[in-house]
Motif scaffolding. Structure first.
Motif, PDB file in Angstrom:
ATOM      1  N   HIS A   1      -5.451 -11.511  12.721  1.00 19.14           N
ATOM      2  CA  HIS A   1      -4.549 -11.284  11.582  1.00 19.14           C
ATOM      3  C   HIS A   1      -5.211 -11.697  10.279  1.00 19.14           C
ATOM      4  CE1 HIS A   1      -0.590 -10.523  13.576  1.00 19.14           C
ATOM      5  NE2 HIS A   1      -1.285 -10.986  14.605  1.00 19.14           N
ATOM      6  N   THR A   2      -4.519 -11.354   9.166  1.00 23.53           N
ATOM      7  CA  THR A   2      -4.906 -11.880   7.855  1.00 23.53           C
ATOM      8  C   THR A   2      -3.647 -12.353   7.142  1.00 23.53           C
ATOM      9  OG1 THR A   2      -4.873  -9.592   7.028  1.00 23.53           O
ATOM     10  CG2 THR A   2      -7.025 -10.544   7.490  1.00 23.53           C
TER      11      THR A   2
ATOM     12  N   ARG B   1       3.114  -2.804   6.473  1.00 24.23           N
ATOM     13  CA  ARG B   1       3.161  -3.888   7.447  1.00 24.23           C
ATOM     14  C   ARG B   1       3.784  -3.422   8.770  1.00 24.23           C
ATOM     15  NH1 ARG B   1       1.929  -9.076   7.224  1.00 24.23           N
ATOM     16  NH2 ARG B   1       3.089 -10.578   8.470  1.00 24.23           N
TER      17      ARG B   1
ATOM     18  N   GLU C   1      -2.992  -5.087   7.754  1.00 27.88           N
ATOM     19  CA  GLU C   1      -4.080  -6.019   8.067  1.00 27.88           C
ATOM     20  C   GLU C   1      -5.175  -5.310   8.873  1.00 27.88           C
ATOM     21  OE1 GLU C   1      -2.329  -9.451   9.982  1.00 27.88           O
ATOM     22  OE2 GLU C   1      -0.789  -9.642   8.443  1.00 27.88           O
TER      23      GLU C   1
ATOM     24  N   HIS D   1      -0.206  -6.036  12.447  1.00 33.03           N
ATOM     25  CA  HIS D   1       0.440  -5.717  11.172  1.00 33.03           C
ATOM     26  C   HIS D   1      -0.391  -4.631  10.482  1.00 33.03           C
ATOM     27  CE1 HIS D   1       2.255  -9.933  11.466  1.00 33.03           C
ATOM     28  NE2 HIS D   1       3.247  -9.055  11.568  1.00 33.03           N
TER      29      HIS D   1
HETATM   30 ZN   LIG Z   1      -0.372 -10.501  10.640  1.00 31.01          ZN
END
Ligand SMILES: [Zn+2]
Length: 300
Positions: free
Chosen positions: A122-123, A70, A30, A27
């Motif tokens: 990820h975050t 994103r 991120e 993403h």
């Molecule tokens: Zn993510």
């Protein structure tokens, strides 16, 4: 962030062993996994520690990372379905990125490895304890339990087309790691810690042999005594036309009590039926998941 290469780093000390394939920035909003990988490869190349096998770090959605969004056309973490991969169609920006990553993975897999591991960094939009999200296939779950953080089973099965599904499907072992909130400095540290630990557990890197033991790895290791494993027992779905507002102040993995007020939907209160834990309470304007309830389970 500035344009980043697809391959963020590759490191081996020439010994036979597994492949550890780490991705960050699937993403574009991120970047913290990408930053963590860049930092770790710098140290690996400088210190040249002995490891078994090979570590490869790749960036996910390169253009979205550059534009700090994103995604461009569609979510890169929803396109890895069997059908999309089989069709070979590159009819969205994200599908192009997907096939590019698949090419890299194929190429590094040609070398002789004893096993193949993956880690997808990820975050999250809201503040959270770092956690592993594991799809319970192959030996993913026992591998995940080598690590010190919270572990969620079954979340991955609710969504389709994630990169980790693809990696599991082709026989790799691994999980997704959520490091914390998108912009938080701690998230990058959590990613660094997780990557160091993954290199240790997968490739036998002796972290004590580094000139400085990575603080970030120690920070995560300290969580081991409080580690919990969770399974999803409830999803509170909402429709686009529903008016939904979560009560303020809930954070991921907060303990609930039966009868506690959780949210309002179309003017009606929603109370907890559970003495378990809340997961991913919705505080953004968009989304079809109001919240989840997760239950602590025995590890094995
Ligand atoms: Zn993510």
């Amino acid at each position: 962030m500035k344009d980043v290469p697809r391959i963020l780093g590759e490191y081996t000390s020439g010994k036979k062993g597994p492949l550890l394939f780490v991705s960050g920035g699937v993403h574009g909003n991120e970047p913290s996994g990408v930053l963590a990988l860049q930092k770790i490869f710098k140290i690996l190349h400088k210190e040249q520690p002995a490891i078994k096998g090979r570590v490869v770090g790749v960036s996910g959605n390169r253009r979205a990372l550059m534009e700090n969004v994103r995604f461009i056309d569609e979510d890169l973490n929803r396109v890895w379905t069997e059908e999309n991969v089989r069709s070979g169609k590159e009819d969205s920006h994200e599908k192009k990125e997907m096939f590019d990553i698949i090419e890299v993975l194929k190429k590094v897999s040609e070398k002789d490895h004893t096993k193949r591991y993956f880690l997808d960094c990820h975050t999250t939009s809201s503040d959270s304890e770092p956690y592993i999200s594991v799809q319970v296939v192959n030996d993913n779950d026992s591998w995940a339990h080598e690590f010190p953080t919270y572990i969620i089973r079954g979340f991955s099965d609710i969504v389709k087309g994630c990169i980790d599904h693809y990696e599991s499907r082709i026989g790799m072992t691994g999980f997704v790691f959520e490091g914390g909130q998108h912009e938080s400095k701690t998230s990058q540290l959590n990613h660094e810690g997780m990557i160091w630990l993954a290199i240790h557990y997968a490739c036998g890197l002796d972290l004590n042999a580094l000139p400085a033991y990575p603080e970030a790895a120690k920070m995560l290791e300290d969580k081991r005594k409080h580690r919990k494993t969770f399974e999803i027992i409830y999803r509170h779905g909402i429709d686009d036309k529903d008016e939904f507002s979560m009560e303020p102040g809930f954070s991921n993995f907060q303990k609930l009590e039966k009868g506690q007020l959780l949210a309002h939907q179309n003017g009606k209160p929603i109370y907890s039926d559970w003495n378990d834990y809340i997961f991913m309470p919705l505080y953004q304007s968009q989304g079809n998941d109001g919240f989840f309830v997760v239950k602590e389970v025995k590890e094995v």
